[in-house]
Write a protein that holds these residues in place. Structure first.
Motif, PDB file in Angstrom:
ATOM      1  N   ALA A 193      -2.531   9.141  -7.073  1.00 50.36           N
ATOM      2  CA  ALA A 193      -2.671  10.377  -6.308  1.00 50.36           C
ATOM      3  C   ALA A 193      -1.911  10.241  -5.014  1.00 50.36           C
ATOM      4  O   ALA A 193      -1.819   9.169  -4.444  1.00 50.36           O
ATOM      5  CB  ALA A 193      -4.144  10.668  -6.023  1.00 50.36           C
ATOM      6  N   SER A 194      -1.344  11.356  -4.579  1.00 53.91           N
ATOM      7  CA  SER A 194      -0.615  11.325  -3.311  1.00 53.91           C
ATOM      8  C   SER A 194      -1.593  11.306  -2.163  1.00 53.91           C
ATOM      9  O   SER A 194      -2.784  11.571  -2.316  1.00 53.91           O
ATOM     10  CB  SER A 194       0.270  12.573  -3.208  1.00 53.91           C
ATOM     11  OG  SER A 194      -0.545  13.722  -3.046  1.00 53.91           O
ATOM     12  N   GLY A 220       0.835  -1.192   0.000  1.00 58.15           N
ATOM     13  CA  GLY A 220       0.000   0.000   0.000  1.00 58.15           C
ATOM     14  C   GLY A 220       0.868   1.238   0.000  1.00 58.15           C
ATOM     15  O   GLY A 220       2.087   1.153  -0.097  1.00 58.15           O
ATOM     16  N   PHE A 221       0.250   2.397   0.097  1.00 57.96           N
ATOM     17  CA  PHE A 221       0.964   3.675   0.175  1.00 57.96           C
ATOM     18  C   PHE A 221       1.833   3.938  -1.042  1.00 57.96           C
ATOM     19  O   PHE A 221       2.888   4.549  -0.941  1.00 57.96           O
ATOM     20  CB  PHE A 221       1.859   3.734   1.415  1.00 57.96           C
ATOM     21  CG  PHE A 221       1.129   3.564   2.704  1.00 57.96           C
ATOM     22  CD1 PHE A 221      -0.244   3.694   2.774  1.00 57.96           C
ATOM     23  CD2 PHE A 221       1.814   3.283   3.853  1.00 57.96           C
ATOM     24  CE1 PHE A 221      -0.915   3.544   3.967  1.00 57.96           C
ATOM     25  CE2 PHE A 221       1.148   3.129   5.057  1.00 57.96           C
ATOM     26  CZ  PHE A 221      -0.219   3.260   5.112  1.00 57.96           C
ATOM     27  N   ALA A 225       5.073  15.302   3.534  1.00 54.11           N
ATOM     28  CA  ALA A 225       3.705  15.742   3.799  1.00 54.11           C
ATOM     29  C   ALA A 225       2.694  14.681   3.398  1.00 54.11           C
ATOM     30  O   ALA A 225       1.529  14.726   3.822  1.00 54.11           O
ATOM     31  CB  ALA A 225       3.421  17.043   3.033  1.00 54.11           C
ATOM     32  N   ASP A 226       3.119  13.746   2.558  1.00 45.94           N
ATOM     33  CA  ASP A 226       2.247  12.645   2.140  1.00 45.94           C
ATOM     34  C   ASP A 226       2.387  11.424   3.029  1.00 45.94           C
ATOM     35  O   ASP A 226       1.748  10.399   2.794  1.00 45.94           O
ATOM     36  CB  ASP A 226       2.571  12.237   0.696  1.00 45.94           C
ATOM     37  CG  ASP A 226       2.172  13.312  -0.298  1.00 45.94           C
ATOM     38  OD1 ASP A 226       1.246  14.067  -0.004  1.00 45.94           O
ATOM     39  OD2 ASP A 226       2.815  13.389  -1.366  1.00 45.94           O
ATOM     40  N   ASN A 283       3.700  12.975  12.189  1.00 53.97           N
ATOM     41  CA  ASN A 283       2.761  12.004  12.741  1.00 53.97           C
ATOM     42  C   ASN A 283       1.379  12.149  12.126  1.00 53.97           C
ATOM     43  O   ASN A 283       0.724  11.151  11.806  1.00 53.97           O
ATOM     44  CB  ASN A 283       2.671  12.163  14.264  1.00 53.97           C
ATOM     45  CG  ASN A 283       3.872  11.575  14.979  1.00 53.97           C
ATOM     46  OD1 ASN A 283       4.273  10.458  14.715  1.00 53.97           O
ATOM     47  ND2 ASN A 283       4.442  12.340  15.902  1.00 53.97           N
ATOM     48  N   ALA A 284       0.954  13.378  11.940  1.00 64.20           N
ATOM     49  CA  ALA A 284      -0.359  13.623  11.335  1.00 64.20           C
ATOM     50  C   ALA A 284      -0.395  13.124   9.895  1.00 64.20           C
ATOM     51  O   ALA A 284      -1.398  12.555   9.448  1.00 64.20           O
ATOM     52  CB  ALA A 284      -0.687  15.116  11.394  1.00 64.20           C
ATOM     53  N   ALA A 285       0.709  13.322   9.169  1.00 60.00           N
ATOM     54  CA  ALA A 285       0.769  12.873   7.767  1.00 60.00           C
ATOM     55  C   ALA A 285       0.670  11.355   7.672  1.00 60.00           C
ATOM     56  O   ALA A 285      -0.008  10.811   6.793  1.00 60.00           O
ATOM     57  CB  ALA A 285       2.067  13.362   7.120  1.00 60.00           C
ATOM     58  N   ILE A 286       1.351  10.662   8.576  1.00 58.28           N
ATOM     59  CA  ILE A 286       1.301   9.192   8.569  1.00 58.28           C
ATOM     60  C   ILE A 286      -0.113   8.706   8.862  1.00 58.28           C
ATOM     61  O   ILE A 286      -0.611   7.779   8.212  1.00 58.28           O
ATOM     62  CB  ILE A 286       2.316   8.617   9.577  1.00 58.28           C
ATOM     63  CG1 ILE A 286       3.745   8.922   9.117  1.00 58.28           C
ATOM     64  CG2 ILE A 286       2.127   7.104   9.723  1.00 58.28           C
ATOM     65  CD1 ILE A 286       4.803   8.580  10.155  1.00 58.28           C
TER      66      ILE A 286
END
Length: 243
Positions: free
Chosen positions: A55-56, A47-48, A238-239, A160-163
């Motif tokens: 798309a990012s 994944g990811f 940021a992704d 952390n928020a991005a993850i």
């Protein structure tokens, strides 16, 4: 441990834990198999990968912000203390089946059975502003802690928020969405226990550089075995996590 290989060389792939597909069963044998700690290494899938999704994570967050904000996003579950205790008991019998490190903890099994691991991961979820009872929060914590220890660097609040955004996006459509609360919690708790053990080991070793290096190498090694990803070659953007 089974070693999963990436489908594409150089792809920005991070692997997510998947729940077991199929009809729910309630037998004791089935429950025991679900909580088998060794199975954590066989529950990852690719994944990811922004190259294959088109798309990012940032773009997907923008396009589907309402879905990510949806309280159903991230595969939530109603936590059961009974299930938590069952998972802790199962892993406590042989923590070495989950991790390869030589424990600094005198009795890792007791650490799990006593509920101390639960205190560690609950505190860390709160510190990172992660939801407590979702598969996404547990998965993001496991990967975030693994990245920090493998690289001997701390993630920022934005990292952390991005993850978490990345994990939440990628969990849409996951087979665990069709499973019951117990199966969701089992998969989340296996991730949380892994993170809790790593965090406690880091706390015990923090004054001893050589022991910290040993832990870093063990985390790096185990993540390669479990996910076929080199955490030391993965950047945080940021992704989220990417090659």
């Amino acid at each position: 441990m089974r070693h999963y290989r990436s489908a594409k060389d150089g792809a920005a792939a991070l692997l997510l834990l998947l729940g077991t597909a199929g009809c729910s069963k309630s037998s004791e044998a089935d429950n025991a198999a679900e909580i088998d700690p060794a199975r954590v290494t066989r529950l990852f899938t690719e994944g990811f990968n922004s190259e294959t999704t088109g798309a990012s994570a940032t773009e997907q967050t923008s396009q589907h912000g309402s879905q990510i904000a949806d309280p159903r996003a991230g595969i939530p579950f109603d936590r059961s203390r009974t299930v938590t205790a069952k998972v802790e008991e199962a892993v406590s019998k042989d923590p070495g089946s989950l991790l390869s490190l030589r424990f600094a903890l005198a009795a890792p099994g007791d650490f799990l059975r006593s509920g101390k691991a639960r205190t560690v991961w609950a505190r860390e979820l709160a510190a990172r502003n992660y939801p407590a009872d979702t598969v996404a929060g547990a998965t993001a914590l496991m990967f975030g802690v693994a990245w920090e220890l493998a690289n001997a660097r701390k993630l920022s609040a934005a990292d952390n928020a991005a993850i978490l955004r990345q994990v939440t996006t990628k969990l849409r459509g996951d087979p665990l969405e069709r499973q019951n609360d117990e199966r969701r919690q089992i998969q989340a708790d296996l991730r949380l226990i892994t993170a809790g053990l790593w965090l406690e080991e880091a706390y015990l070793r923090e004054r001893y550089p050589e022991q910290m290096r040993d832990l870093s190498d063990a985390v790096h090694r185990d993540m390669q075995k479990m996910t076929s990803n080199d955490m030391r070659k993965i950047a945080v953007t940021a992704d989220g996590l990417s090659d």
